[in-house]
Design a protein around this motif. Structure first.
Motif, short mmCIF file in Angstrom:
data_model
loop_
_atom_site.label_atom_id
_atom_site.label_comp_id
_atom_site.label_asym_id
_atom_site.label_seq_id
_atom_site.Cartn_x
_atom_site.Cartn_y
_atom_site.Cartn_z
N TRP A 1 0.87 -1.17 -0.03
CA TRP A 1 -0.05 -0.11 -0.14
C TRP A 1 1.07 1.36 -0.07
O TRP A 1 1.93 1.07 0.14
N TYR A 2 0.18 2.17 -0.23
CA TYR A 2 0.97 3.63 -0.36
C TYR A 2 -0.02 4.78 -0.33
O TYR A 2 -1.34 4.49 -0.68
N ALA A 3 0.53 5.96 0.30
CA ALA A 3 -0.53 7.10 0.12
C ALA A 3 0.28 8.50 -0.08
O ALA A 3 1.29 8.32 0.34
N THR A 4 -0.32 9.31 -0.93
CA THR A 4 0.32 10.54 -1.00
C THR A 4 -0.53 11.57 -0.79
O THR A 4 -1.58 11.69 -0.75
N ILE A 5 0.10 12.61 -0.37
CA ILE A 5 -0.49 14.07 0.11
C ILE A 5 0.31 15.21 -0.74
O ILE A 5 1.40 15.13 -0.48
N PHE A 6 -0.15 15.80 -1.42
CA PHE A 6 0.35 16.89 -1.93
C PHE A 6 -0.34 18.23 -2.38
O PHE A 6 -1.78 18.07 -2.33
N PRO A 7 0.00 19.32 -2.20
CA PRO A 7 1.19 19.72 -1.69
C PRO A 7 1.49 19.65 -0.16
O PRO A 7 0.70 20.42 0.37
N ALA A 8 2.66 19.49 0.28
CA ALA A 8 3.06 19.46 1.66
C ALA A 8 3.30 20.29 2.14
O ALA A 8 3.25 20.82 3.40
N ASP A 9 3.38 21.50 1.36
CA ASP A 9 3.82 22.89 2.04
C ASP A 9 2.57 23.88 2.29
O ASP A 9 2.45 24.76 2.82
N ASP A 10 1.31 23.20 1.73
CA ASP A 10 0.02 23.85 2.29
C ASP A 10 -0.44 23.54 3.70
O ASP A 10 -0.11 22.36 3.91
N GLU A 11 -0.81 24.42 4.38
CA GLU A 11 -0.93 24.38 5.80
C GLU A 11 -1.89 23.31 6.16
O GLU A 11 -1.98 22.33 7.01
N TYR A 12 -3.14 23.32 5.45
CA TYR A 12 -4.13 22.33 5.57
C TYR A 12 -3.50 20.80 5.37
O TYR A 12 -3.73 20.12 6.10
N LYS A 13 -2.71 20.79 4.42
CA LYS A 13 -2.49 19.42 3.76
C LYS A 13 -1.30 19.14 4.73
O LYS A 13 -1.11 17.92 5.04
N ALA B 1 -7.70 1.05 3.99
CA ALA B 1 -8.64 0.16 3.32
C ALA B 1 -7.89 -0.60 2.16
O ALA B 1 -7.70 0.21 1.23
N LEU B 2 -7.47 -1.69 2.05
CA LEU B 2 -7.00 -2.43 0.96
C LEU B 2 -8.10 -3.03 0.13
O LEU B 2 -8.62 -4.08 0.57
N TYR B 3 -8.24 -2.79 -1.28
CA TYR B 3 -9.30 -3.56 -1.84
C TYR B 3 -8.45 -4.41 -2.68
O TYR B 3 -7.72 -4.20 -3.46
N ARG B 4 -8.85 -5.62 -2.71
CA ARG B 4 -8.32 -6.82 -3.45
C ARG B 4 -9.39 -7.46 -4.29
O ARG B 4 -10.46 -7.75 -3.97
N LYS C 1 -2.43 -8.81 -4.01
CA LYS C 1 -2.00 -7.54 -3.99
C LYS C 1 -3.46 -6.65 -4.21
O LYS C 1 -4.27 -7.00 -5.16
N PRO C 2 -3.50 -5.67 -3.37
CA PRO C 2 -4.70 -4.72 -3.49
C PRO C 2 -4.43 -3.96 -4.80
O PRO C 2 -3.52 -3.73 -5.18
N TYR C 3 -5.70 -3.67 -5.52
CA TYR C 3 -5.75 -2.95 -6.75
C TYR C 3 -6.03 -1.36 -6.33
O TYR C 3 -5.67 -0.50 -7.18
N TRP C 4 -6.48 -1.28 -5.23
CA TRP C 4 -6.95 0.12 -4.70
C TRP C 4 -6.83 0.13 -3.26
O TRP C 4 -6.93 -0.68 -2.51
#
Length: 180
Positions: free
Chosen positions: A73-85, A104-107, A113-116
């Motif tokens: 699994w992985y997660a990203t949050i962009f842009p990290a320089d935004d205070e809310y983010k 939540a890993l959907y297989r 391996k999860p697809y989502w």
């Protein structure tokens, strides 16, 4: 002062902020961690499975993109320089350890391996997705696994993967159209 010097100062401040978050979080929760000096990112840290953490956790900052990941699994949050983010990033890092965040890993049927993936935070008493990873489920029937630190994994019910099913119908329609 040129614009590249301004960007470097901004980048350095964000890198230091991420480094402090990763280290301070480990210290507050008494977790072992190691700095990953080999990954092609500005700063990366990993927390192995240990008492207080049920899964491997890898945290990094590449430019102004925050990435956290583990096995499949992985997660990203962009842009990290935004205070809310940035507030979401702090809540996510701490929540993955305290159990106030979950995966939540959907297989798809027959796949390990999860697809989502969805990374969710509890906000106002409800689970809200703060990051998703995408894919296509073939066959278009999935079963989610909910992973939350300090809790047993939960298996959800089988359900259709509506996005994958829609894509499959579009592909079938295009093939039909091309052959006629």
């Amino acid at each position: 002062m040129g614009s590249s010097e301004l960007n470097t100062g901004w980048d350095d401040a964000l890198i230091e902020r991420a480094r402090n978050l990763f280290a301070d979080t480990a210290h507050r929760f008494n977790l072992e961690y190691t700095w990953d000096e080999t990954s092609p990112v500005e700063v990366a840290c990993s927390y192995p499975i240990q008492e207080g953490l049920d899964f491997d956790l890898w945290l990094s900052l590449q430019g102004d993109e925050f990435v956290c990941s583990g096995k499949q699994w992985y997660a990203t949050i962009f842009p990290a320089d935004d205070e809310y983010k940035w507030d979401l990033i702090v809540q996510l890092v701490e929540g993955l350890i305290t159990g106030d965040a979950r995966l939540a890993l959907y297989r798809a049927i027959g796949w390990s391996k999860p697809y989502w993936t969805e990374v969710q935070l509890q906000i106002d008493g409800r689970w809200a997705s703060v990051s998703t990873g995408a894919g296509c489920a073939i066959p278009p029937v999935v079963r989610p696994t909910i992973i939350r630190n300090g809790h047993q994994p939960e298996l959800g019910l089988f359900r259709p993967a509506l996005g994958s099913l829609s894509l499959l119908l579009v592909v079938i329609g295009l093939i039909y159209w091309l052959w006629n």
